[in-house]
Design an enzyme around this catalytic site. Structure first.
Site, PDB file in Angstrom:
ATOM      1  N   GLY A 132       0.837  -1.197   0.000  1.00  0.00           N
ATOM      2  CA  GLY A 132       0.000   0.000   0.000  1.00  0.00           C
ATOM      3  C   GLY A 132       0.866   1.239   0.000  1.00  0.00           C
ATOM      4  N   CYS A 133       0.376   2.274   0.606  1.00  0.00           N
ATOM      5  CA  CYS A 133       1.072   3.557   0.644  1.00  0.00           C
ATOM      6  C   CYS A 133       2.441   3.412   1.303  1.00  0.00           C
ATOM      7  CB  CYS A 133       0.223   4.563   1.430  1.00  0.00           C
ATOM      8  SG  CYS A 133       1.040   6.130   1.735  1.00  0.00           S
ATOM      9  N   PHE A 134       3.490   3.852   0.612  1.00  0.00           N
ATOM     10  CA  PHE A 134       4.829   3.700   1.186  1.00  0.00           C
ATOM     11  C   PHE A 134       5.076   4.597   2.378  1.00  0.00           C
ATOM     12  CE2 PHE A 134       6.370   5.847  -3.010  1.00  0.00           C
ATOM     13  CZ  PHE A 134       5.935   7.101  -2.628  1.00  0.00           C
ATOM     14  N   TRP A 135       4.277   5.628   2.573  1.00  0.00           N
ATOM     15  CA  TRP A 135       4.442   6.456   3.767  1.00  0.00           C
ATOM     16  C   TRP A 135       4.204   5.623   5.023  1.00  0.00           C
ATOM     17  CZ3 TRP A 135       0.725  10.926   2.015  1.00  0.00           C
ATOM     18  CH2 TRP A 135       1.315  11.649   0.967  1.00  0.00           C
ATOM     19  N   CYS A 136       3.219   4.722   4.966  1.00  0.00           N
ATOM     20  CA  CYS A 136       2.903   3.869   6.130  1.00  0.00           C
ATOM     21  C   CYS A 136       3.989   2.823   6.359  1.00  0.00           C
ATOM     22  CB  CYS A 136       1.571   3.158   5.914  1.00  0.00           C
ATOM     23  SG  CYS A 136       0.139   4.236   5.804  1.00  0.00           S
TER      24      CYS A 136
END
Length: 179
Positions: free
Chosen positions: A12-16
């Site tokens: 999913g989102c690489f920020w997470c």
């Protein structure tokens, strides 16, 4: 003996995912980027269209004497939903798929065995859709994506999505966190 290895995960989102893995003891670095597509050196804007074939991913450099690849797999599966195809929460598209990009045959085998174990134990109610693929070229994301959560803690997405996930992760894996 070189104990530094690479692991590459799309969850999913690489920020997470970057935030979770960068806090682990034995993890030397985590880089947000793009992998698994056809466009050379894609931009975030291009990847977001879903037409490049890339996934938002993280490349982890870790010391295998401190934290094992199997432990990284466990944390990967515990911190995202591997049963939703091309989606994590409200993030929808092939760039948000669940995929493990292996760097050698041992990583491939460990990933396959771990998924087989979770499936046999019915860890998840729905089937695991995580793909396992050989690592291809990894392209570092733009600088503003690196360490995004720590640099933007008050951003609404960080507050609503990442912060609760990180708090839960830290409670569960307190013994694995950097001191």
């Amino acid at each position: 003996m070189n104990t530094m290895e690479k692991a590459t995960f799309a969850g999913g989102c690489f920020w997470c995912t970057e935030t979770v893995f960068s806090s682990l003891e034995g993890v030397e670095s985590v880089t947000s980027g793009y992998i698994g597509g056809t466009t050379v050196n894609p931009t975030y804007k291009e990847v977001c269209t879903g037409t490049t074939g890339h996934a938002e991913a993280i490349e982890i450099v870790f010391n295998s004497e401190v934290i094992s690849y199997k432990e990284l797999l466990e944390i990967f599966f515990a911190t995202h939903n591997p049963t939703t195809l091309n989606r994590q929460g409200e993030d929808i598209g092939t760039q948000y798929r669940s995929e493990i990009f292996y760097h050698n045959e041992e990583q491939k085998k460990q990933a396959e065995d771990f998924i087989a174990f979770m499936t046999s134990e019915e860890i998840f109610e729905d089937p695991i859709v995580t793909q396992i693929s050989q690592a291809t070229d990894f392209y570092k994301a733009e600088d503003y994506h690196q360490d995004y959560f720590n640099n933007n803690p008050n951003q609404p997405y960080c507050q609503a999505v990442i912060n609760p996930k990180v708090k839960k992760f830290k409670q569960t894996y307190i013994q694995k966190l950097k001191k």
